[in-house]
Scaffold this motif. Structure first.
Motif, short mmCIF file in Angstrom:
data_model
loop_
_atom_site.label_atom_id
_atom_site.label_comp_id
_atom_site.label_asym_id
_atom_site.label_seq_id
_atom_site.Cartn_x
_atom_site.Cartn_y
_atom_site.Cartn_z
N CYS A 67 0.84 -1.19 0.00
CA CYS A 67 0.00 0.00 0.00
C CYS A 67 0.88 1.25 0.00
O CYS A 67 1.99 1.22 0.53
CB CYS A 67 -0.89 0.00 1.24
N CYS A 186 -10.52 0.46 5.27
CA CYS A 186 -10.16 -0.60 4.32
C CYS A 186 -10.36 -2.01 4.87
O CYS A 186 -9.40 -2.76 5.06
CB CYS A 186 -8.73 -0.42 3.80
N CYS A 273 -6.12 -3.00 8.97
CA CYS A 273 -6.88 -3.05 7.72
C CYS A 273 -6.59 -4.36 6.96
O CYS A 273 -5.88 -5.22 7.46
CB CYS A 273 -6.52 -1.86 6.85
N ARG A 277 -0.06 -5.64 8.18
CA ARG A 277 1.36 -5.99 7.97
C ARG A 277 2.12 -6.24 9.26
O ARG A 277 3.17 -5.65 9.47
CB ARG A 277 2.04 -4.84 7.21
S1 SF4 Z 1 -6.20 1.57 5.68
FE1 SF4 Z 1 -4.63 0.05 5.11
S2 SF4 Z 1 -5.02 -0.47 2.94
FE2 SF4 Z 1 -6.17 1.41 3.44
S3 SF4 Z 1 -4.78 3.07 2.79
FE3 SF4 Z 1 -4.40 2.70 4.99
S4 SF4 Z 1 -2.72 1.21 5.08
FE4 SF4 Z 1 -3.52 1.19 2.99
#
Ligand code: SF4
Length: 299
Positions: A67, A186, A273, A277
């Motif tokens: 991301c 997300c 989300c 990670r």
């Molecule tokens: S919530 Fe997670 S997938 Fe969405 S922009 Fe932020 S880091 Fe990226």
């Protein structure tokens, strides 16, 4: 090995591990994503999962972060009091983060709170966040790496409830927060719930809950029941992947609790989300290492 060579070696391993966690999801999250995909029958949700899987494939192929928001780095260190680099660890992690920021590259995500100036290094006062747990008499060291994205951190909240609000009150607090803010974070989400004596102990417990495997189940019967009930309720909300509808909204719900005063109960929620990670790496005193979140990590 001299101390200098030791810390250089650990810095290099950690820099590569931070980079790896930006590019590859942990093994348990990958397989959970596959499970949710298999269980889905909503065409739009399936399309979103297809895009997510293609995103992951391209990140791996191109060696680029999954991301664009590569997060604000947080570390939880569980270190034995006899680990040779105990006193050097914060410096090791900062140097590793600097290397990973340049090499991966990671987006520069750290700003001074009031001036809002970007520090330009992914570091600053109190950044990266480092939480410590010292394990007396042990000589190994576990490090959790968690790049907290801006959007995924937004649903976070904590409060102190009265005893009469009880565990139902804690569940209602978590549900209200995730249903209101979760669609913008997300999904599918991993929801970490912390219970403890005060708002700050609950908040740290919620973060610890996020660092556990997506399928972990609390050993306490009551806490396990809370995990199940919240997971069911959140999935039944129909929020679905990316908030656009679907069968499942969460990877799971993890509860971490610590003892509390009988007259109050701290409750907190933290969310990760779909790009959850988290990385976990364990070193022995000779710096032999193993990761249970990323079995393919090789350095
Ligand atoms: S919530 Fe997670 S997938 Fe969405 S922009 Fe932020 S880091 Fe990226």
């Amino acid at each position: 090995m001299t101390d200098r060579i030791y810390s250089k070696k650990m810095t290099e391993i950690m820099a590569q591990f931070i980079k790896h966690t930006a590019i590859h999801l942990p093994d348990d999250v990958m397989s959970k994503l596959g499970e949710l995909y298999e269980a889905e029958d909503n065409p739009r949700a399936l399309q979103i999962y297809d895009v997510m899987l293609e995103n992951l494939r391209l990140a791996e192929e191109m060696e680029r972060p999954i991301c664009q928001d590569t997060g604000f780095m947080q570390f939880l260190i569980k270190c034995g009091s006899e680990f040779p680099l105990l006193g050097d660890l914060e410096e090791v992690l900062k140097e590793a983060l600097a290397e990973a920021t340049e090499e991966t590259p990671l987006r520069l995500n750290v700003v001074e709170t009031f001036s809002e100036e970007n520090t330009g290094t992914n570091m600053g006062p109190g950044a990266p966040t480092v939480w410590w747990e010292i394990m007396p008499g042990r000589d190994n060291c576990e490090i959790y790496v968690y790049p907290a994205g801006g959007g995924s951190s937004m649903p976070g909240a904590s409060a102190v409830l009265t005893p009469s609000q009880g565990y139902e009150g804690a569940e209602a607090f978590v549900l209200e927060r995730v249903l209101e803010k979760g669609p913008n974070a997300c999904p599918p989400l991993l929801v970490g719930v912390g219970l403890g004596n005060s708002s700050e102990t609950a908040a740290l417990n919620a973060k610890r809950a996020l660092l556990m495997s997506v399928d972990s189940v609390n050993e306490d019967e009551g806490a396990a029941l809370m995990e199940k009930r919240l997971e069911k309720a959140l999935n039944e909300s129909g929020i679905g992947p990316q908030g656009l509808g679907g069968k499942n909204t969460v990877y799971g719900v993890n509860v971490v609790d610590t003892a509390r005063h009988p007259a109050c109960m701290g409750v907190a929620v933290a969310t990760g989300c779909w790009v959850h990670r988290r990385g976990h790496i364990c070193f022995d005193r000779d710096l032999n290492w193993k990761s249970d979140t990323h079995k393919d990590f090789n350095y």
